[in-house]
Enzyme design. Structure first.
Site, PDB file in Angstrom:
ATOM      1  N   ARG A   1       0.739  -1.191   0.047  1.00  0.00           N
ATOM      2  CA  ARG A   1       0.032  -0.065   0.022  1.00  0.00           C
ATOM      3  C   ARG A   1       0.781   1.317   0.052  1.00  0.00           C
ATOM      4  O   ARG A   1       0.380   2.224  -0.437  1.00  0.00           O
ATOM      5  CB  ARG A   1      -1.222  -0.009   1.122  1.00  0.00           C
TER       6      ARG A   1
ATOM      7  N   GLY B   1      -9.572  -8.935  -0.996  1.00  0.00           N
ATOM      8  CA  GLY B   1      -8.683  -9.487  -0.147  1.00  0.00           C
ATOM      9  C   GLY B   1      -8.017 -10.543  -0.717  1.00  0.00           C
ATOM     10  O   GLY B   1      -6.482 -10.842  -0.982  1.00  0.00           O
TER      11      GLY B   1
ATOM     12  N   GLY C   1     -13.075  -4.272   0.245  1.00  0.00           N
ATOM     13  CA  GLY C   1     -14.596  -3.581   0.331  1.00  0.00           C
ATOM     14  C   GLY C   1     -15.004  -2.939  -0.918  1.00  0.00           C
ATOM     15  O   GLY C   1     -16.076  -3.048  -1.347  1.00  0.00           O
TER      16      GLY C   1
ATOM     17  N   LYS D   1     -18.427 -18.420   0.440  1.00  0.00           N
ATOM     18  CA  LYS D   1     -19.982 -18.563   0.476  1.00  0.00           C
ATOM     19  C   LYS D   1     -20.616 -17.784  -0.332  1.00  0.00           C
ATOM     20  O   LYS D   1     -20.133 -16.422  -0.751  1.00  0.00           O
ATOM     21  CB  LYS D   1     -20.440 -18.071   1.787  1.00  0.00           C
TER      22      LYS D   1
END
Length: 397
Positions: free
Chosen positions: A37, A354, A377, A197
């Site tokens: 980052r 991620g 996100g 999921k």
């Protein structure tokens, strides 16, 4: 859609540039353990510095509840200064007298890092008074933190309404890559979606079936779709309560003309660990005590064959339990096939979220894809078709 203002549009010499960056970096034993980052924000910082601005960095770190030494940005300064190749002046607060004095004393071209914006509750609340207190220290605002752009906070969104606002170079590169991925792509478009999921990616899948030509579903979520087709997946991770939802997504895909690719064969094992006893079986032949832990070679071959006809790929999530060999095989094989087409100039490939970054690094292709987003996100919300407050605030008005 109106364009975004970039640094090409900004008058920088002698100006105080408030720059929102992502310095929420991993730490080990008091030192930064992964500088990804930091490396991403260097082009913006260097350009502002070289053009004579006072570069005033704003960032958050961790999830503090008020002032808290273990979440101080001071610990990031050595790694940032080393990467930048010039000193970084640390300031003990992001507003008030301490910040004002330090910025006033700094010379044009110098870089300052202000303390964690989230030490003040007003940041996450996007409190107008806190926005004004931050804005008092700048002449213009640059947002270079796409990873925080899905939050309407004072330092990510509020400042863009009270100061002339621009996208930094990393933000600009991200927005251009995302536009090429889904907003205005070369067709045909393939989306690869993996992960554990279905429940965490319902909005994502619902948006993608309307936008892409082929949707490849992998990971644990593929098991739920297989179960919806009447396949017995044994002990595999599977959200049996969502088989109805999976059928609805398939119906929407059919209506939209989007082809869904599910595994036709799988690597299965009885134990969830590296190098267990395993075998390759058609998905309809999984034993009651076995788990599907990766897509099989026929499934991979089908994806690679389909890939040959694609112009754009958007990727979020691995095919299998890629951290545990040999269940990284499908992810690595497809990732390398994607990278080969990008290098040949026949494919635009944008990956993010991620586990996806880790998976692309594991496959050794992160530097070969068109763009790999480090935003978790925010990348997911963009793929879901949602407007990101920090991005919308940068549109030219």
């Amino acid at each position: 859609m109106p364009a975004f203002r970039t640094l090409d549009d900004a008058d920088l010499a002698g100006k105080r540039a408030l720059v929102r960056v992502d310095l929420n970096v991993p730490m080990e034993n008091g030192a930064v353990s992964d500088t990804t980052r930091i490396d991403r924000i260097l082009p913006t910082i260097r350009e502002l510095s070289q053009k004579g601005a006072k570069v005033v960095l704003l960032a958050h770190f961790g999830r503090p509840k008020g002032r808290d030494d273990k979440n101080s940005l001071k610990q990031v300064v050595p790694a940032l200064a080393h990467a930048l190749g010039q000193p970084v002046i640390f300031v003990e607060d992001c507003i008030g007298e301490a910040a004002a004095k330090a910025i006033a004393a700094a010379k044009n071209g110098e870089v300052l890092l202000l303390e964690n914006t989230r030490f003040h509750a007003g940041d996450e609340k996007n409190d107008p008074d806190f926005v004004r207190a931050l804005a008092a220290n700048g002449d213009l605002y640059v947002n270079d933190a796409f990873s925080a752009a899905h939050r309407a906070h004072a330092s990510t969104e509020g400042l863009a309404h009270v100061l002339p606002a621009y996208a930094g170079r990393t933000m600009q590169a991200e927005l251009e890559a995302l536009s090429a991925g889904l907003d205005n792509p070369s067709r045909p478009v393939m989306a690869i979606v993996g992960g554990a999921k279905v429940s965490t990616k319902l909005d994502l899948l619902g948006n993608l079936v309307k936008k892409v030509d082929v949707l490849v579903i992998g990971g644990g979520m593929a098991n739920t779709f297989l179960a919806a087709r009447g396949v017995d997946v044994g002990k595999s991770l599977c959200e049996h309560d969502l088989v109805g939802t999976a059928r609805e997504i398939e119906a929407k895909a059919k209506e939209a003309g989007c082809e869904i690719l599910l595994p036709v064969d799988a690597l299965v094992a009885r134990e969830f660990k590296a190098h267990p006893g395993h075998r390759v079986v058609p998905v309809g032949e999984v034993a009651a005590d076995e788990m599907i832990l990766d897509a099989g070679p026929l499934s991979v071959a089908e994806v690679v064959l389909k890939l040959a006809t694609m112009k754009t790929v958007v990727w979020n999530g691995p095919f299998g339990a890629f951290e545990l060999p040999p269940f990284d095989t499908a992810t690595v094989t497809v990732a390398r096939a994607v990278a080969e087409k990008v290098r040949a100039g026949t494919l635009v490939a944008v990956a993010g979220g991620g586990d996806t970054v880790a998976a692309m690094n594991h496959a050794g292709v992160a530097d070969d894809l068109t763009y790999v987003s480090t935003a978790g996100g925010a990348f997911l919300e963009w793929m879901e078709g949602k407007a990101l407050p920090g991005v919308e605030a940068l549109r030219a008005r």
